[in-house]
Design a protein around this motif. Structure first.
Motif, PDB file in Angstrom:
ATOM      1  N   ALA A  90       0.832  -1.198   0.000  1.00  0.00           N
ATOM      2  CA  ALA A  90       0.000   0.000   0.000  1.00  0.00           C
ATOM      3  C   ALA A  90       0.868   1.249   0.000  1.00  0.00           C
ATOM      4  N   LEU A  91       1.924   1.248   0.829  1.00  0.00           N
ATOM      5  CA  LEU A  91       2.814   2.410   0.897  1.00  0.00           C
ATOM      6  C   LEU A  91       3.528   2.613  -0.441  1.00  0.00           C
ATOM      7  N   ALA A  92       3.969   1.488  -1.046  1.00  0.00           N
ATOM      8  CA  ALA A  92       4.648   1.572  -2.341  1.00  0.00           C
ATOM      9  C   ALA A  92       3.708   2.144  -3.390  1.00  0.00           C
ATOM     10  N   PHE A  93       2.462   1.719  -3.324  1.00  0.00           N
ATOM     11  CA  PHE A  93       1.459   2.180  -4.293  1.00  0.00           C
ATOM     12  C   PHE A  93       1.251   3.689  -4.175  1.00  0.00           C
ATOM     13  N   ILE A  94       1.363   4.201  -2.945  1.00  0.00           N
ATOM     14  CA  ILE A  94       1.185   5.644  -2.749  1.00  0.00           C
ATOM     15  C   ILE A  94       2.451   6.403  -3.123  1.00  0.00           C
ATOM     16  N   TRP A 123       0.945  18.612 -10.033  1.00  0.00           N
ATOM     17  CA  TRP A 123       0.749  17.242 -10.523  1.00  0.00           C
ATOM     18  C   TRP A 123       1.278  16.219  -9.525  1.00  0.00           C
ATOM     19  N   THR A 124       2.432  16.527  -8.895  1.00  0.00           N
ATOM     20  CA  THR A 124       2.997  15.629  -7.885  1.00  0.00           C
ATOM     21  C   THR A 124       2.032  15.472  -6.722  1.00  0.00           C
ATOM     22  N   GLY A 125       1.510  16.604  -6.249  1.00  0.00           N
ATOM     23  CA  GLY A 125       0.555  16.572  -5.147  1.00  0.00           C
ATOM     24  C   GLY A 125      -0.690  15.795  -5.527  1.00  0.00           C
ATOM     25  N   PHE A 126      -1.122  15.975  -6.745  1.00  0.00           N
ATOM     26  CA  PHE A 126      -2.324  15.320  -7.242  1.00  0.00           C
ATOM     27  C   PHE A 126      -2.120  13.806  -7.318  1.00  0.00           C
ATOM     28  N   THR A 127      -0.942  13.377  -7.782  1.00  0.00           N
ATOM     29  CA  THR A 127      -0.616  11.949  -7.853  1.00  0.00           C
ATOM     30  C   THR A 127      -0.682  11.323  -6.464  1.00  0.00           C
ATOM     31  N   PHE A 128      -0.067  12.022  -5.498  1.00  0.00           N
ATOM     32  CA  PHE A 128      -0.061  11.521  -4.126  1.00  0.00           C
ATOM     33  C   PHE A 128      -1.498  11.383  -3.617  1.00  0.00           C
ATOM     34  N   LEU A 129      -2.287  12.436  -3.818  1.00  0.00           N
ATOM     35  CA  LEU A 129      -3.650  12.466  -3.300  1.00  0.00           C
ATOM     36  C   LEU A 129      -4.489  11.339  -3.900  1.00  0.00           C
ATOM     37  N   CYS A 130      -4.390  11.152  -5.219  1.00  0.00           N
ATOM     38  CA  CYS A 130      -5.165  10.115  -5.903  1.00  0.00           C
ATOM     39  C   CYS A 130      -4.859   8.739  -5.327  1.00  0.00           C
ATOM     40  N   ILE A 133      -6.067   8.308  -1.761  1.00  0.00           N
ATOM     41  CA  ILE A 133      -7.522   8.119  -1.672  1.00  0.00           C
ATOM     42  C   ILE A 133      -7.897   6.682  -2.022  1.00  0.00           C
ATOM     43  N   ILE A 134      -7.234   6.119  -3.044  1.00  0.00           N
ATOM     44  CA  ILE A 134      -7.537   4.734  -3.442  1.00  0.00           C
ATOM     45  C   ILE A 134      -7.270   3.777  -2.278  1.00  0.00           C
ATOM     46  N   ILE A 135      -6.101   3.937  -1.631  1.00  0.00           N
ATOM     47  CA  ILE A 135      -5.753   3.056  -0.503  1.00  0.00           C
ATOM     48  C   ILE A 135      -6.713   3.281   0.669  1.00  0.00           C
ATOM     49  N   PHE A 136      -7.010   4.537   0.938  1.00  0.00           N
ATOM     50  CA  PHE A 136      -7.908   4.889   2.042  1.00  0.00           C
ATOM     51  C   PHE A 136      -9.279   4.260   1.812  1.00  0.00           C
ATOM     52  N   TRP A 137      -9.748   4.339   0.590  1.00  0.00           N
ATOM     53  CA  TRP A 137     -11.053   3.784   0.233  1.00  0.00           C
ATOM     54  C   TRP A 137     -11.059   2.258   0.377  1.00  0.00           C
ATOM     55  N   LEU A 138      -9.962   1.626  -0.058  1.00  0.00           N
ATOM     56  CA  LEU A 138      -9.832   0.164   0.089  1.00  0.00           C
ATOM     57  C   LEU A 138      -9.884  -0.229   1.554  1.00  0.00           C
TER      58      LEU A 138
END
Ligand SMILES: [Zn+2]
Length: 164
Positions: A90-94, A123-130, A133-138
């Protein structure tokens, strides 16, 4: 029956226990059933007194909590071990995509006289946020955290605060 806060007490139908799911309500015995329900999130748990264990059967695989004499242990998915491997993945994915995008932005900075020089950092911030959110939602999906129940509790608390 030892009921003091300082004594280890075993889990049975007579007591009131904190709800392991919402951690707000209390779970009590449902009459004539081998089950307990929460007065706040209304989740029903099936009970195994012998194993000192409750199970949330409304999802597959069920979530299990064990009573250790003082509180509930961390939720476990029946038959699934959520170990460090998953946390690392999960951390790697983020962080890996964020570092890639950030690294490119850092190593190839746009010339400062060009327009829209802020795009790489946004864009960097946006990548991190996206990815976050995916991990948080999972995480919320896996543990079925009652987000709406929390939200209602918060609203009620705010309303009471306004009225007083
Ligand atoms: Zn609850």
């Amino acid at each position: 029956m030892p009921n003091s806060k300082f004594l280890k007490s075993s889990f049975d139908y007579k007591g009131e226990y904190p709800c392991p799911l919402c951690r707000v309500g209390k779970i009590t015995h449902l009459t004539l059933m081998e089950a307990m329900s929460c007065d706040f999130c209304h989740q029903i748990f099936s009970v195994d007194i012998e194993q000192q264990q409750i199970k949330m059967p409304s999802r597959q695989p069920p979530l299990i909590w064990n009573w250790n004499g003082f509180h509930w242990t961390e939720a476990q998915l029946e038959g699934v071990e959520l170990g460090w491997g998953y946390v690392m993945a999960a951390l790697a994915f983020i962080f890996i995509p964020t570092m890639l995008v950030g690294g490119i932005a850092y190593n190839f900075p746009p010339k400062s006289d060009m327009p829209l020089t802020w795009i790489p950092s946004i864009w960097t911030g946006f990548t991190f946020l996206c990815h976050f959110i995916i991990i948080f939602w999972l995480f919320i999906e896996i543990y079925q955290i009652p987000v709406m129940a929390y939200w209602r509790a918060l609203q009620q608390r705010l309303m009471r605060h306004e009225n007083s």
